[in-house]
Design a protein around this motif. Sequence first.
Motif, short mmCIF file in Angstrom:
data_model
loop_
_atom_site.label_atom_id
_atom_site.label_comp_id
_atom_site.label_asym_id
_atom_site.label_seq_id
_atom_site.Cartn_x
_atom_site.Cartn_y
_atom_site.Cartn_z
N GLY A 53 0.81 -1.21 0.00
CA GLY A 53 0.00 0.00 0.00
C GLY A 53 0.84 1.26 0.00
N ALA A 54 1.95 1.25 0.75
CA ALA A 54 2.84 2.40 0.77
C ALA A 54 3.48 2.63 -0.59
N PHE A 55 3.87 1.53 -1.26
CA PHE A 55 4.44 1.65 -2.60
C PHE A 55 3.41 2.22 -3.57
N ALA A 56 2.18 1.73 -3.49
CA ALA A 56 1.13 2.20 -4.40
C ALA A 56 0.85 3.68 -4.21
N SER A 57 0.95 4.16 -2.98
CA SER A 57 0.67 5.58 -2.72
C SER A 57 1.72 6.50 -3.32
N CYS A 58 2.87 5.95 -3.70
CA CYS A 58 3.92 6.76 -4.33
C CYS A 58 3.72 6.93 -5.82
N THR A 59 2.80 6.18 -6.40
CA THR A 59 2.53 6.27 -7.83
C THR A 59 1.54 7.40 -8.09
N PRO A 60 1.56 7.96 -9.31
CA PRO A 60 0.59 9.02 -9.64
C PRO A 60 -0.78 8.50 -10.05
N LEU A 61 -1.07 7.25 -9.73
CA LEU A 61 -2.36 6.64 -10.09
C LEU A 61 -3.43 7.06 -9.09
N VAL A 62 -3.73 8.33 -9.07
CA VAL A 62 -4.71 8.85 -8.13
C VAL A 62 -6.08 8.26 -8.45
N GLY A 63 -6.74 7.73 -7.44
CA GLY A 63 -8.02 7.09 -7.63
C GLY A 63 -7.91 5.58 -7.81
N PHE A 64 -6.68 5.10 -8.03
CA PHE A 64 -6.47 3.66 -8.24
C PHE A 64 -5.45 3.09 -7.25
N HIS A 65 -5.17 3.82 -6.19
CA HIS A 65 -4.18 3.36 -5.22
C HIS A 65 -4.63 2.08 -4.53
N PHE A 66 -5.92 1.97 -4.22
CA PHE A 66 -6.42 0.76 -3.56
C PHE A 66 -6.27 -0.45 -4.48
N LEU A 67 -6.65 -0.30 -5.73
CA LEU A 67 -6.55 -1.41 -6.67
C LEU A 67 -5.08 -1.80 -6.89
N THR A 68 -4.22 -0.79 -7.01
CA THR A 68 -2.79 -1.07 -7.17
C THR A 68 -2.23 -1.78 -5.95
N ALA A 69 -2.63 -1.32 -4.75
CA ALA A 69 -2.15 -1.94 -3.51
C ALA A 69 -2.63 -3.38 -3.41
N PHE A 70 -3.89 -3.64 -3.76
CA PHE A 70 -4.41 -5.00 -3.71
C PHE A 70 -3.67 -5.92 -4.67
N ALA A 71 -3.39 -5.41 -5.88
CA ALA A 71 -2.68 -6.22 -6.87
C ALA A 71 -1.27 -6.55 -6.40
N LEU A 72 -0.57 -5.56 -5.85
CA LEU A 72 0.78 -5.80 -5.34
C LEU A 72 0.76 -6.75 -4.14
N ALA A 73 -0.20 -6.56 -3.26
CA ALA A 73 -0.29 -7.45 -2.09
C ALA A 73 -0.60 -8.88 -2.51
N TYR A 74 -1.40 -9.03 -3.55
CA TYR A 74 -1.70 -10.38 -4.04
C TYR A 74 -0.46 -11.03 -4.61
N LEU A 75 0.37 -10.27 -5.32
CA LEU A 75 1.58 -10.82 -5.92
C LEU A 75 2.60 -11.24 -4.87
N VAL A 76 2.73 -10.45 -3.81
CA VAL A 76 3.73 -10.76 -2.78
C VAL A 76 3.13 -11.53 -1.61
#
Length: 204
Positions: A53-76
């Motif tokens: 989630g912290a990594f996702a918040s550093c991306t400019p994907l505003v509005g998609f941070h939750f989805l990005t965080a979930f995808a990364l958490a699923y991978l790791v």
Amino acid sequence: MLFRRRNRPTRIERLRVAVWPRNSWARSTRYFGKRVLRLTATPHAIALGFAAGAFASCTPLVGFHFLTAFALAYLVRGNMIAAALGTSVGNPLTFPFIWAFTFKIGQWIIHGRAPKADPHQVHQQFQQGLFEKSLDALWPMLKPMFIGAVPLGLVVGTVSYVVVYKSVEVYQRRRRNKLADKGAGKHGRLFPPPGNTVEEDGSA
């Protein structure tokens, strides 16, 4: 329904509370910290999820941070709830600095130099561009931000992992010890030591 609010908040109000807490930032930080510590998972899984989630918040994907965080958490194989809580690293107080740093790091990687960038100026330009400009017009600014988000996100994620892992490990160990002491005390009250019973019988 019992304890339901009399006046239901509107969507705009719920969105405002999600990005800007109703109470103070210090109180909100303590609240999120307790939520992370009380998750039922291993310290490794919780720390991995929060780091995602912290990594996702550093991306400019505003509005998609939750989805990005979930995808990364699923991978790791990190905890999904911790990933959602980890996106709190990106908030209205930190976004100006995150976007400025990602922009400068990305420019340095692409062009070999980092231009001077005022955090509030970058934040204002990026925020206005999201609503006023097309993707083609925003891409010259988004490209270095995406590239710069990778090293910054790795640093923030690594620091978050270490802090959360140690905190959860200490919290869970203290909780186990507290429950063990409580169970031992209860067991002792139910079954008093044999020596005391004999003495009491003899004195009677």
